[in-house]
Design a protein around this motif. Structure first.
Motif, PDB file in Angstrom:
ATOM      1  N   ARG A   1      46.723 -43.084  51.402  1.00 46.24           N
ATOM      2  CA  ARG A   1      47.174 -44.424  51.019  1.00 46.24           C
ATOM      3  C   ARG A   1      46.669 -45.480  51.990  1.00 46.24           C
ATOM      4  O   ARG A   1      46.431 -46.631  51.592  1.00 46.24           O
ATOM      5  CB  ARG A   1      48.706 -44.462  50.972  1.00 46.24           C
ATOM      6  CG  ARG A   1      49.334 -43.377  50.092  1.00 46.24           C
ATOM      7  CD  ARG A   1      49.065 -43.601  48.629  1.00 46.24           C
ATOM      8  NE  ARG A   1      49.624 -42.541  47.801  1.00 46.24           N
ATOM      9  CZ  ARG A   1      49.698 -42.569  46.486  1.00 46.24           C
ATOM     10  NH1 ARG A   1      49.261 -43.633  45.829  1.00 46.24           N
ATOM     11  NH2 ARG A   1      50.194 -41.558  45.807  1.00 46.24           N
TER      12      ARG A   1
ATOM     13  N   TYR B   1      40.350 -38.104  49.203  1.00 45.82           N
ATOM     14  CA  TYR B   1      41.153 -36.928  48.866  1.00 45.82           C
ATOM     15  C   TYR B   1      40.230 -35.718  48.825  1.00 45.82           C
ATOM     16  O   TYR B   1      38.993 -35.858  48.788  1.00 45.82           O
ATOM     17  CB  TYR B   1      41.847 -37.100  47.503  1.00 45.82           C
ATOM     18  CG  TYR B   1      40.862 -37.262  46.356  1.00 45.82           C
ATOM     19  CD1 TYR B   1      40.445 -36.168  45.594  1.00 45.82           C
ATOM     20  CD2 TYR B   1      40.322 -38.509  46.049  1.00 45.82           C
ATOM     21  CE1 TYR B   1      39.524 -36.311  44.561  1.00 45.82           C
ATOM     22  CE2 TYR B   1      39.402 -38.662  45.029  1.00 45.82           C
ATOM     23  CZ  TYR B   1      39.002 -37.569  44.290  1.00 45.82           C
ATOM     24  OH  TYR B   1      38.074 -37.708  43.279  1.00 45.82           O
TER      25      TYR B   1
ATOM     26  N   SER C   1      45.962 -34.606  49.166  1.00 43.88           N
ATOM     27  CA  SER C   1      46.222 -35.703  48.235  1.00 43.88           C
ATOM     28  C   SER C   1      45.618 -37.013  48.757  1.00 43.88           C
ATOM     29  O   SER C   1      45.190 -37.111  49.909  1.00 43.88           O
ATOM     30  CB  SER C   1      47.723 -35.862  48.015  1.00 43.88           C
ATOM     31  OG  SER C   1      48.347 -36.343  49.194  1.00 43.88           O
TER      32      SER C   1
ATOM     33  N   THR D   1      48.810 -42.913  56.035  1.00 47.19           N
ATOM     34  CA  THR D   1      49.894 -42.567  55.111  1.00 47.19           C
ATOM     35  C   THR D   1      49.280 -41.859  53.904  1.00 47.19           C
ATOM     36  O   THR D   1      48.100 -42.021  53.607  1.00 47.19           O
ATOM     37  CB  THR D   1      50.666 -43.812  54.629  1.00 47.19           C
ATOM     38  OG1 THR D   1      49.761 -44.701  53.960  1.00 47.19           O
ATOM     39  CG2 THR D   1      51.304 -44.541  55.809  1.00 47.19           C
ATOM     40  N   GLY D   2      50.110 -41.080  53.205  1.00 49.56           N
ATOM     41  CA  GLY D   2      49.597 -40.245  52.121  1.00 49.56           C
ATOM     42  C   GLY D   2      48.905 -39.030  52.713  1.00 49.56           C
ATOM     43  O   GLY D   2      49.267 -38.548  53.785  1.00 49.56           O
TER      44      GLY D   2
END
Length: 229
Positions: free
Chosen positions: A214, A129, A211, A158-159
């Motif tokens: 994932r 992140y 962020s 993802t994320g």
């Protein structure tokens, strides 16, 4: 880039603090930038975020001379953004004005000792992140920048959402999560922007980050228009 609706870009920046330019880069161009990450001859330095408390992940700053495509991208995006920047500074009663051509602004930076290029490639993997931050590298700062997503969400990763926060005086901060697809660019403030309130125009402080990823790998091209000390 001839098809960009700059009026809409400015309206979105004024309304939301960011604007998305869809498909600024082709899928092929995105792949080429991702592959370039493993070419050390293109870069001047590499930063491991965890060593500096910036988050998790890493990025590299391009060296001069910039790759031809990146040089054109920087020079082409700058002029319409400079017009927006000048209107913003006039509204915020800041005396600084920006020249029409990027090369003239870079000459201003270099005359002040800001000679290191700032365009960069960022690479994240699962769990990485980027903390909320501002890209300030010296006295001369261009108030807008671009981040271009080089990877495909839900396919490559993802994320990893792009996040902006707006710190408003005497109010709670506002967050904006910006959905992007491969090749999309988000234009956003480096540090502050004008907002119209009940008592006129005031400045709000902006920060941006990414962020937690994932899964997978995420690459981003950052286009900053001022150089660093």
């Amino acid at each position: 880039m001839a098809g960009i609706d700059w009026q809409q870009v400015e309206e979105d920046l004024n309304s939301y603090g960011c604007a998305v330019i869809p498909r600024l880069l082709s899928e092929r161009a995105c792949r080429e930038y991702v592959a370039a990450y493993d070419r050390p001859d293109l870069f001047r330095s590499r930063v491991i975020m965890a060593r500096h408390g910036f988050g998790e992940g890493e990025y590299q700053y391009f060296a001069y001379p910039l790759p031809a495509h990146l040089q054109r991208l920087r020079a082409t995006l700058y002029p319409p953004l400079a017009q927006i920047a000048n209107r913003w500074y006039a509204a915020m009663e800041i005396a600084t004005r920006f020249p029409a051509a990027h090369e003239d602004f870079i000459a201003r930076c270099h005359a002040a000792g800001q000679t290191r290029p700032t365009p960069l490639l960022l690479r994240y993997q699962e769990g990485d992140y980027n903390c909320l931050h501002q890209d300030l590298y010296g006295e001369h700062v261009f108030p807008l920048q671009a981040a271009i997503l080089l990877s495909q969400p839900d396919q490559d990763f993802t994320g990893g959402e792009f996040v902006l926060t707006e710190q408003r005086p005497r109010m709670q901060s506002r967050a904006e999560v910006v959905p992007l697809q491969q090749g999309d660019a988000v234009i956003f403030p480096v540090f502050h922007r004008p907002v119209t309130g009940t008592r006129g125009i005031y400045r709000v402080n902006m920060r941006h980050g990414v962020s937690r990823l994932r899964s997978g790998h995420r690459h981003t091209l950052g286009v900053i228009f001022h150089d660093a000390e």
